[in-house]
Design a protein around this motif. Structure first.
Motif, PDB file in Angstrom:
ATOM      1  N   LEU A 180       2.338  -0.136   7.780  1.00 57.11           N
ATOM      2  CA  LEU A 180       3.210  -0.114   6.605  1.00 57.11           C
ATOM      3  C   LEU A 180       4.590   0.438   6.942  1.00 57.11           C
ATOM      4  CD1 LEU A 180       0.514   1.053   4.056  1.00 57.11           C
ATOM      5  CD2 LEU A 180       1.683  -1.168   4.056  1.00 57.11           C
ATOM      6  N   HIS A 185       8.703   0.274   5.107  1.00 60.36           N
ATOM      7  CA  HIS A 185       8.507   1.142   3.950  1.00 60.36           C
ATOM      8  C   HIS A 185       8.913   2.577   4.314  1.00 60.36           C
ATOM      9  CE1 HIS A 185       6.414  -1.870   1.486  1.00 60.36           C
ATOM     10  NE2 HIS A 185       5.939  -2.309   2.647  1.00 60.36           N
ATOM     11  N   ALA A 246       4.317   1.345  -0.911  1.00 60.58           N
ATOM     12  CA  ALA A 246       3.227   1.107   0.051  1.00 60.58           C
ATOM     13  C   ALA A 246       2.096   2.084  -0.224  1.00 60.58           C
ATOM     14  CB  ALA A 246       3.730   1.273   1.484  1.00 60.58           C
ATOM     15  N   ILE A 269       2.059  -7.708  -5.779  1.00 57.56           N
ATOM     16  CA  ILE A 269       1.607  -7.392  -4.428  1.00 57.56           C
ATOM     17  C   ILE A 269       1.623  -8.694  -3.624  1.00 57.56           C
ATOM     18  CG2 ILE A 269      -0.326  -6.542  -3.051  1.00 57.56           C
ATOM     19  CD1 ILE A 269      -1.218  -4.966  -5.535  1.00 57.56           C
ATOM     20  N   PRO A 270       2.365  -8.747  -2.511  1.00 53.17           N
ATOM     21  CA  PRO A 270       3.097  -7.658  -1.852  1.00 53.17           C
ATOM     22  C   PRO A 270       4.589  -7.617  -2.186  1.00 53.17           C
ATOM     23  CG  PRO A 270       2.963  -9.481  -0.350  1.00 53.17           C
ATOM     24  CD  PRO A 270       2.291  -9.930  -1.634  1.00 53.17           C
ATOM     25  N   SER A 274       3.023  -2.953  -1.195  1.00 51.30           N
ATOM     26  CA  SER A 274       2.045  -3.385  -0.190  1.00 51.30           C
ATOM     27  C   SER A 274       0.825  -2.465  -0.249  1.00 51.30           C
ATOM     28  CB  SER A 274       2.654  -3.323   1.213  1.00 51.30           C
ATOM     29  OG  SER A 274       3.626  -4.337   1.385  1.00 51.30           O
ATOM     30  N   THR A 292      -5.080  -6.775   3.378  1.00 53.01           N
ATOM     31  CA  THR A 292      -4.910  -6.206   4.706  1.00 53.01           C
ATOM     32  C   THR A 292      -5.764  -4.947   4.782  1.00 53.01           C
ATOM     33  OG1 THR A 292      -2.656  -7.058   4.957  1.00 53.01           O
ATOM     34  CG2 THR A 292      -3.262  -5.157   6.312  1.00 53.01           C
ATOM     35  N   SER A 334      -1.682  -8.901   1.612  1.00 56.12           N
ATOM     36  CA  SER A 334      -1.330  -7.819   0.684  1.00 56.12           C
ATOM     37  C   SER A 334      -0.245  -6.895   1.202  1.00 56.12           C
ATOM     38  CB  SER A 334      -2.590  -6.988   0.351  1.00 56.12           C
ATOM     39  OG  SER A 334      -3.045  -6.299   1.501  1.00 56.12           O
ATOM     40  N   THR A 335       0.317  -7.185   2.375  1.00 56.86           N
ATOM     41  CA  THR A 335       1.371  -6.340   2.914  1.00 56.86           C
ATOM     42  C   THR A 335       2.574  -7.192   3.323  1.00 56.86           C
ATOM     43  OG1 THR A 335       0.308  -6.431   5.117  1.00 56.86           O
ATOM     44  CG2 THR A 335      -0.161  -4.510   3.730  1.00 56.86           C
ATOM     45  N   ALA A 336       3.757  -6.615   3.110  1.00 56.21           N
ATOM     46  CA  ALA A 336       5.029  -7.279   3.425  1.00 56.21           C
ATOM     47  C   ALA A 336       6.119  -6.211   3.455  1.00 56.21           C
ATOM     48  CB  ALA A 336       5.354  -8.343   2.382  1.00 56.21           C
TER      49      ALA A 336
END
Length: 340
Positions: A180, A185, A246, A269-270, A274, A292, A334-336
């Motif tokens: 993250l 983030h 995050a 999300i994301p 995230s 993720t 789910s993360t960016a």
């Protein structure tokens, strides 16, 4: 042969030998799984056993050989994903090694409770014991297991006294947090598991240490209980924090609750936030968006527990202290990078 004849009591090994046309010694060898029996003869003996309804006296064999081919498993709960999947893995690998398992739950994690479980396992006749500790309400310094019992402990800090097998909780949390931060983030918020859990505390400590090592602010934790509902409650709090972009949740179920809360509060999300989980449940890839997470190799934990116990039973060299099973980051949708 009729069903009534198959149930006839008092069928002996000599009866099987007579019907099969072999010696009682050959019947014994087949009954004990001895490899040096011709396949046709083995099938002949098995057919005679089935015809007569003969069941080998496993207790007598165990006493004669000094082993019961059964492993005991003591644990405090099956409600958590980690425990249930670890037990499943232990049972599967034990079966492949020719062992059954006997499960003994301990209602209250106390010294007396654990000793009571060992007493029950002794009455049930097991060769060795795997203890899934999970909680540190039982301090390792206070835990004294009966002498002469072969033991492997799972998810504990008793590594200086007993062989321990555990997932590398700390490295998994580090990977989640660094992932993250690496996306840009400014910091990572954390939804932790219950305070009495070894795994929860190791993950929280590693999350905090990773942020501190990176010179990032450490936000206050949100305490959960492994359930999706507790993650949802924590997520409602975090959704009210504009600076939260995050979140690392200590398991996938709590991550699911966090995601629901953010969706309900209109934070995507994301796109806006995230989220990373821990466990890599079979359904994690079906979350919306796919989660993720940190993959735990429960099958490997179970294999190492059984193999470590069997090495002790065979008086073979084994590992001392704590043996860690690696984790790995599984990146999904789910993360960016943070917005803006």
């Amino acid at each position: 042969m009729t069903a009534g004849a198959r149930r006839r009591p008092g069928v002996s090994m000599a009866d099987v030998a007579r019907v099969a046309g072999v010696s009682a010694q050959t019947v014994s060898r087949v009954s004990n799984g001895h490899p040096g029996v011709v396949e046709a003869t083995r099938r002949q003996v098995l057919d005679a056993m089935q015809q007569l309804g003969y069941r080998p006296n496993s207790a007598a064999r165990a006493l004669k050989r000094g082993e019961f081919r059964t492993l005991g498993v003591i644990l405090f709960t099956l409600a958590t994903t980690g425990n249930s999947r670890t037990v499943e893995a232990i049972a599967g690998h034990a079966a492949r090694e020719g062992y059954a398992i006997t499960l003994i739950p301990v209602a209250v994690p106390t010294q007396d409770g654990v000793l009571g479980a060992f007493t029950r396992l002794g009455e049930l006749a097991v060769d060795g014991v795997i203890v899934i500790m999970e909680v540190h309400l039982l301090d390792a310094a206070d835990l004294t297991l009966p002498p002469g019992v072969q033991v492997v402990v799972v998810d504990s800090d008793a590594g200086e006294r007993y062989p321990v097998v555990d997932t590398d909780q700390a490295d998994g949390a580090r990977q989640a947090t660094e992932h993250l931060l690496g996306l840009g983030h400014p910091t990572v918020w954390h939804v932790t598991g219950p305070a009495e859990s070894f795994a929860s505390e190791r993950r929280a400590h590693a999350w905090r240490s990773t942020l501190e090592a990176a010179g990032r602010p450490v936000p206050p934790v949100q305490r959960g209980d492994w359930s999706a509902e507790s993650g949802y409650r924590a997520g409602l709090v975090l959704a009210g924090e504009p600076s939260c972009t995050a979140v690392f949740a200590a398991n996938d179920q709590m991550a699911l609750g966090v995601m629901r809360a953010f969706h309900e509060r209109g934070r995507t999300i994301p796109g806006n936030v995230s989220v990373v989980g821990f466990d890599d449940l079979p359904d994690s890839g079906a979350f919306f968006p796919p989660l993720t997470t940190i993959h735990q190799d429960f099958a490997e934990v179970g294999r190492r527990c059984v193999d470590g116990l069997l090495r002790q039973l065979r008086h073979e060299p084994g590992h001392a202290g704590t043996e860690l099973v690696p984790t790995r980051l599984v990146i999904r949708g789910s993360t960016a990078p943070p917005p803006g």
